[in-house]
Motif scaffolding. Structure first.
Motif, PDB file in Angstrom:
ATOM      1  N   SER A 125      19.035  -0.238  -5.903  1.00  0.00           N
ATOM      2  CA  SER A 125      18.631   1.520  -6.206  1.00  0.00           C
ATOM      3  C   SER A 125      20.239   2.241  -6.712  1.00  0.00           C
ATOM      4  CB  SER A 125      18.371   2.151  -4.548  1.00  0.00           C
ATOM      5  OG  SER A 125      19.695   1.961  -3.897  1.00  0.00           O
ATOM      6  N   HIS A 126      21.354   1.441  -6.505  1.00  0.00           N
ATOM      7  CA  HIS A 126      22.461   2.138  -7.077  1.00  0.00           C
ATOM      8  C   HIS A 126      22.359   1.937  -8.691  1.00  0.00           C
ATOM      9  CE1 HIS A 126      23.862   3.035  -3.066  1.00  0.00           C
ATOM     10  NE2 HIS A 126      23.753   1.555  -2.852  1.00  0.00           N
ATOM     11  N   VAL A 127      22.147   0.617  -8.833  1.00  0.00           N
ATOM     12  CA  VAL A 127      21.838   0.088 -10.313  1.00  0.00           C
ATOM     13  C   VAL A 127      20.906   0.984 -11.133  1.00  0.00           C
ATOM     14  CG1 VAL A 127      21.747  -1.771 -11.744  1.00  0.00           C
ATOM     15  CG2 VAL A 127      22.959  -2.202  -9.576  1.00  0.00           C
ATOM     16  N   VAL A 128      19.678   1.390 -10.580  1.00  0.00           N
ATOM     17  CA  VAL A 128      18.772   1.815 -11.257  1.00  0.00           C
ATOM     18  C   VAL A 128      19.231   3.203 -11.624  1.00  0.00           C
ATOM     19  CG1 VAL A 128      16.263   2.651 -11.235  1.00  0.00           C
ATOM     20  CG2 VAL A 128      16.999   0.339 -10.525  1.00  0.00           C
ATOM     21  N   GLY A 129      19.738   3.993 -10.704  1.00  0.00           N
ATOM     22  CA  GLY A 129      20.350   5.170 -10.950  1.00  0.00           C
ATOM     23  C   GLY A 129      21.361   5.187 -12.209  1.00  0.00           C
ATOM     24  N   LYS A 130      22.199   4.056 -12.196  1.00  0.00           N
ATOM     25  CA  LYS A 130      23.286   4.198 -13.207  1.00  0.00           C
ATOM     26  C   LYS A 130      22.588   3.665 -14.660  1.00  0.00           C
ATOM     27  CE  LYS A 130      26.548   5.205 -10.608  1.00  0.00           C
ATOM     28  NZ  LYS A 130      25.676   6.257  -9.611  1.00  0.00           N
ATOM     29  N   LEU A 131      21.443   3.230 -14.759  1.00  0.00           N
ATOM     30  CA  LEU A 131      21.045   2.730 -16.206  1.00  0.00           C
ATOM     31  C   LEU A 131      20.995   3.772 -17.359  1.00  0.00           C
ATOM     32  CD1 LEU A 131      17.985   0.249 -14.944  1.00  0.00           C
ATOM     33  CD2 LEU A 131      20.105  -0.042 -15.886  1.00  0.00           C
ATOM     34  N   PRO A 132      20.768   4.861 -17.247  1.00  0.00           N
ATOM     35  CA  PRO A 132      20.534   5.955 -18.222  1.00  0.00           C
ATOM     36  C   PRO A 132      22.253   5.834 -18.930  1.00  0.00           C
ATOM     37  CG  PRO A 132      19.416   6.825 -16.747  1.00  0.00           C
ATOM     38  CD  PRO A 132      19.914   5.740 -16.161  1.00  0.00           C
ATOM     39  N   TYR A 133      23.213   5.990 -17.945  1.00  0.00           N
ATOM     40  CA  TYR A 133      24.602   5.974 -18.323  1.00  0.00           C
ATOM     41  C   TYR A 133      25.017   4.432 -19.080  1.00  0.00           C
ATOM     42  CZ  TYR A 133      24.444   9.919 -15.233  1.00  0.00           C
ATOM     43  OH  TYR A 133      24.164  11.156 -14.676  1.00  0.00           O
ATOM     44  N   LEU A 134      24.544   3.371 -18.250  1.00  0.00           N
ATOM     45  CA  LEU A 134      24.691   2.274 -19.146  1.00  0.00           C
ATOM     46  C   LEU A 134      24.290   2.055 -20.456  1.00  0.00           C
ATOM     47  CD1 LEU A 134      24.402  -0.017 -16.168  1.00  0.00           C
ATOM     48  CD2 LEU A 134      26.396   0.628 -16.932  1.00  0.00           C
ATOM     49  N   LEU A 135      23.006   2.567 -20.720  1.00  0.00           N
ATOM     50  CA  LEU A 135      22.288   2.707 -22.207  1.00  0.00           C
ATOM     51  C   LEU A 135      23.227   3.471 -22.858  1.00  0.00           C
ATOM     52  CD1 LEU A 135      20.017   1.788 -23.780  1.00  0.00           C
ATOM     53  CD2 LEU A 135      19.142   4.155 -22.849  1.00  0.00           C
ATOM     54  N   LEU A 136      23.879   4.510 -22.611  1.00  0.00           N
ATOM     55  CA  LEU A 136      24.557   5.416 -23.442  1.00  0.00           C
ATOM     56  C   LEU A 136      25.894   4.505 -23.505  1.00  0.00           C
ATOM     57  CD1 LEU A 136      24.010   8.945 -21.947  1.00  0.00           C
ATOM     58  CD2 LEU A 136      23.290   7.991 -24.401  1.00  0.00           C
TER      59      LEU A 136
END
Length: 91
Positions: free
Chosen positions: A43-54
């Motif tokens: 759940s923590h990783v999925v919340g950070k996916l948009p930032y990882l993409l950027l």
């Protein structure tokens, strides 16, 4: 060429560390640990996916230039004669 060797061997003839039994074991342990950490904290990783993409965009721009980026131009062909000759086509 008398010094031919396969890509996974070093120049001394020994296999690289990642291809050795200890290296393979460390890679396997790392993969297992990554699986369990992701499983518990998904759940923590999925919340950070948009930032990882950027973040991936500038990192790909920085590290992708060594692999033929910008049309594969050679460094050092800055002389006017070479740049003038490169635009000519021959038949």
């Amino acid at each position: 060429m008398t010094n031919a060797h396969t890509p996974h061997q070093s120049s001394t003839g020994r296999p690289s560390f990642l291809r050795s039994p200890v290296g393979v074991a460390l890679i396997m342990v790392g993969a297992i640990l990554a699986f369990f950490v992701l499983r518990e904290h998904w759940s923590h990783v999925v919340g950070k996916l948009p930032y990882l993409l950027l973040l991936a965009c500038p990192l790909m721009h920085l590290f992708g230039h060594g692999h033929g980026g910008h049309g594969g131009q050679k460094h050092g062909s800055d002389t006017p004669q070479e740049s003038a000759d490169s635009g000519k086509t021959t038949r």
